[in-house]
Design a protein around this motif. Structure first.
Motif, PDB file in Angstrom:
ATOM      1  N   ARG A  42       0.908  -1.028   0.011  1.00 52.79           N
ATOM      2  CA  ARG A  42       0.120   0.013  -0.151  1.00 52.79           C
ATOM      3  C   ARG A  42       0.845   1.061   0.094  1.00 52.79           C
ATOM      4  N   LYS A  43       2.084   1.280   0.656  1.00 50.00           N
ATOM      5  CA  LYS A  43       2.716   2.213   0.547  1.00 50.00           C
ATOM      6  C   LYS A  43       3.932   2.528  -0.695  1.00 50.00           C
ATOM      7  N   VAL A  92       1.129 -10.950 -10.401  1.00 52.73           N
ATOM      8  CA  VAL A  92       1.180 -11.902  -9.495  1.00 52.73           C
ATOM      9  C   VAL A  92       1.020 -13.098 -10.344  1.00 52.73           C
ATOM     10  N   PRO A  93       1.138 -14.391  -9.551  1.00 47.63           N
ATOM     11  CA  PRO A  93       0.828 -15.773 -10.312  1.00 47.63           C
ATOM     12  C   PRO A  93      -0.547 -16.026 -10.250  1.00 47.63           C
ATOM     13  N   ASP A  94      -0.978 -17.088 -11.089  1.00 47.62           N
ATOM     14  CA  ASP A  94      -2.289 -17.470 -11.376  1.00 47.62           C
ATOM     15  C   ASP A  94      -3.110 -17.792 -10.245  1.00 47.62           C
ATOM     16  N   ARG A 138      -7.600 -12.186  -7.942  1.00 47.45           N
ATOM     17  CA  ARG A 138      -8.823 -11.988  -7.334  1.00 47.45           C
ATOM     18  C   ARG A 138      -8.624 -11.395  -5.970  1.00 47.45           C
ATOM     19  N   LYS A 139      -7.777 -12.070  -5.319  1.00 55.50           N
ATOM     20  CA  LYS A 139      -7.626 -11.576  -3.916  1.00 55.50           C
ATOM     21  C   LYS A 139      -7.073 -10.397  -3.816  1.00 55.50           C
ATOM     22  N   MET A 140      -6.106 -10.040  -4.692  1.00 58.65           N
ATOM     23  CA  MET A 140      -5.644  -8.617  -4.753  1.00 58.65           C
ATOM     24  C   MET A 140      -6.388  -7.403  -5.084  1.00 58.65           C
ATOM     25  N   VAL A 141      -7.376  -7.802  -5.740  1.00 61.75           N
ATOM     26  CA  VAL A 141      -8.481  -6.706  -6.194  1.00 61.75           C
ATOM     27  C   VAL A 141      -9.205  -6.392  -5.216  1.00 61.75           C
ATOM     28  N   ARG A 142      -9.448  -7.537  -4.490  1.00 63.92           N
ATOM     29  CA  ARG A 142     -10.230  -7.304  -3.104  1.00 63.92           C
ATOM     30  C   ARG A 142      -9.678  -6.469  -2.065  1.00 63.92           C
ATOM     31  N   LYS A 143      -8.367  -6.576  -2.094  1.00 60.22           N
ATOM     32  CA  LYS A 143      -7.537  -5.854  -1.294  1.00 60.22           C
ATOM     33  C   LYS A 143      -7.298  -4.380  -1.780  1.00 60.22           C
ATOM     34  N   GLY A 144      -8.169  -4.155  -2.794  1.00 55.78           N
ATOM     35  CA  GLY A 144      -7.772  -2.683  -3.392  1.00 55.78           C
ATOM     36  C   GLY A 144      -6.674  -2.436  -4.519  1.00 55.78           C
ATOM     37  N   ARG A 170      -4.970  -2.367 -10.405  1.00 56.21           N
ATOM     38  CA  ARG A 170      -3.976  -2.480 -11.597  1.00 56.21           C
ATOM     39  C   ARG A 170      -2.980  -3.726 -11.467  1.00 56.21           C
ATOM     40  N   CYS A 171      -3.615  -4.845 -11.532  1.00 52.87           N
ATOM     41  CA  CYS A 171      -3.195  -6.026 -11.298  1.00 52.87           C
ATOM     42  C   CYS A 171      -3.136  -6.983 -12.619  1.00 52.87           C
ATOM     43  N   HIS A 172      -2.275  -7.874 -12.763  1.00 51.36           N
ATOM     44  CA  HIS A 172      -2.014  -8.976 -13.615  1.00 51.36           C
ATOM     45  C   HIS A 172      -1.433 -10.073 -13.355  1.00 51.36           C
ATOM     46  N   GLU A 173      -2.321 -11.179 -13.669  1.00 51.54           N
ATOM     47  CA  GLU A 173      -1.874 -12.534 -13.127  1.00 51.54           C
ATOM     48  C   GLU A 173      -1.300 -13.281 -14.197  1.00 51.54           C
ATOM     49  N   MET A 174      -0.278 -14.313 -14.118  1.00 49.96           N
ATOM     50  CA  MET A 174       0.238 -15.212 -15.312  1.00 49.96           C
ATOM     51  C   MET A 174       0.226 -16.639 -14.490  1.00 49.96           C
ATOM     52  N   LYS A 175       0.212 -17.377 -15.801  1.00 45.23           N
ATOM     53  CA  LYS A 175       0.391 -18.936 -15.343  1.00 45.23           C
ATOM     54  C   LYS A 175       1.822 -19.119 -15.931  1.00 45.23           C
ATOM     55  N   TRP A 176       2.479 -20.216 -15.407  1.00 40.98           N
ATOM     56  CA  TRP A 176       3.892 -20.666 -15.851  1.00 40.98           C
ATOM     57  C   TRP A 176       4.072 -20.568 -17.350  1.00 40.98           C
ATOM     58  N   TRP A 177       5.172 -19.899 -17.884  1.00 42.83           N
ATOM     59  CA  TRP A 177       5.459 -19.684 -18.956  1.00 42.83           C
ATOM     60  C   TRP A 177       4.749 -18.630 -19.741  1.00 42.83           C
TER      61      TRP A 177
END
Length: 346
Positions: free
Chosen positions: A123-124, A134-136, A140-146, A149-156
């Motif tokens: 947050r700081k 973030v990993p796959d 969803r959890k990060m968006v809930r935390k506010g 602007r978050c992008h998740e990825m699978k391996w490779w």
């Protein structure tokens, strides 16, 4: 809807029974450890870091947290500025105070364990322009935390930001933040390399899954370039696995940020944390040119001490005949400036 549970390559298990956990705790009470050695603290080069947008730099904050400058991007890995981890106080202050970190373009999260993902630190650090990767399963959890602007990825999978290609690669580990979310998000490391294709208009359009299989052209494409930053491999948190060799076959790695601590007792930690000897084995198998140790000397997460980890690393380096210059041990706050021509393979 049933929760997805993620696995390691070959379904290697990191599960431990309550009996094994109690056995470790009983053994721990009988051990006497010397914590007189602490990781040296270096005054951070704040003026230089705030002004720099050209040189590749790696500054160790502590544990698995680095401030990295790579091809114009300011990046932080696994942000943890916490003073405590559970009941354990930090062994030394962060290499750079959190308020002095230059504005960030990207934050890379290897997995959701508390010693790699500290929400108060995030947050700081996060501004309107900061992208959180973030990993796959974790977005969803990060968006809930506010953190929207978050992008998740699978391996490779990879994403291109400006002139940098960031690929999420496997590791052997596990994750949990509550009693009910064990392995509901993945874990891994990140490879940074200069992108030589057309720069897309946005990071979302640059993501590519490659059908969850590694691309064979990354290593060839990068090795043909005579200029630009070395390929950087942030390992994340891992036990020893054959993925080191696979990743090394896919990328022409110049610099590896490799964990060496939290391995004792080995019978308990072996599947999830490398020993210093295994760290060097993974470094060699990946074909990397330079290794920067991490994941030691910040929190008492296991029974090994920072001095034990470094001593075992040095003994194994000598046994393997690895040149001393190829293992760069940083202090907290110390900045490694990387000349682009220094880490190219012949």
């Amino acid at each position: 809807m049933p929760k997805i549970r993620y696995n390691n390559i070959d379904n290697v298990s990191t599960d431990k029974t309550l009996k094994e956990f109690k056995q470790w705790r009983e053994q721990r009470r009988s051990k006497v450890k010397d914590y007189s050695y602490t990781v040296p603290k270096h005054p951070p080069e704040l003026d230089y870091l705030h002004a720099n947008r050209d040189e590749t730099t790696i500054t160790w904050i502590g544990h698995s947290t680095f401030f990295i400058q790579y091809y114009g991007l300011n990046i932080v890995t696994d942000p943890v500025w916490a003073e405590k981890m559970g009941f354990q106080r930090r062994l030394g202050p962060p290499g750079i105070p959190i308020q002095d970190i230059p504005p960030l373009d990207v934050i890379l999260i290897s997995h959701s364990h508390y010693d790699h993902l500290h929400l108060a630190s995030l947050r700081k650090l996060v501004t309107a322009k900061t992208l959180l990767i973030v990993p796959d399963g974790l977005k969803r959890k990060m968006v809930r935390k506010g953190f929207h602007r978050c992008h998740e990825m699978k391996w490779w999978e990879h994403i291109v930001l400006g002139g940098v290609k960031i690929t999420f690669v496997p590791a052997q580990h596990w994750t949990r933040r509550t009693l009910f979310d064990t392995n509901t998000s993945h874990w891994g490391g990140y490879v940074l390399e200069q992108h030589h294709g057309l720069t897309p208009s946005s990071e979302e359009s640059a993501a590519a899954s490659e059908q969850n299989e590694p691309s064979s052209d990354s290593r060839t494409q990068n090795s043909q370039q005579s200029e630009g930053p070395p390929v950087l491999y942030f390992v994340g948190d891992t036990g020893y696995f054959q993925g080191f060799k696979t990743i090394g076959e896919r990328f022409d790695i110049g610099v590896t940020l490799m964990p060496i601590g939290a391995y004792e007792p080995e019978w308990f930690m072996t599947s999830q944390h490398v020993t210093p000897e295994e760290a060097l084995q993974g470094f060699v198998e990946s074909g990397s040119q330079l290794m920067v140790p991490m994941h030691y000397g910040t929190f008492k997460l296991a029974d090994d001490t920072p001095k034990e980890a470094l001593d075992r690393l040095e003994v194994e380096r000598e046994r393997l005949g690895i040149h001393k210059e190829r293992i760069r041990v940083l202090g907290h706050g110390e900045t490694l400036r990387i000349r682009h021509e220094d880490h190219r393979k012949s």
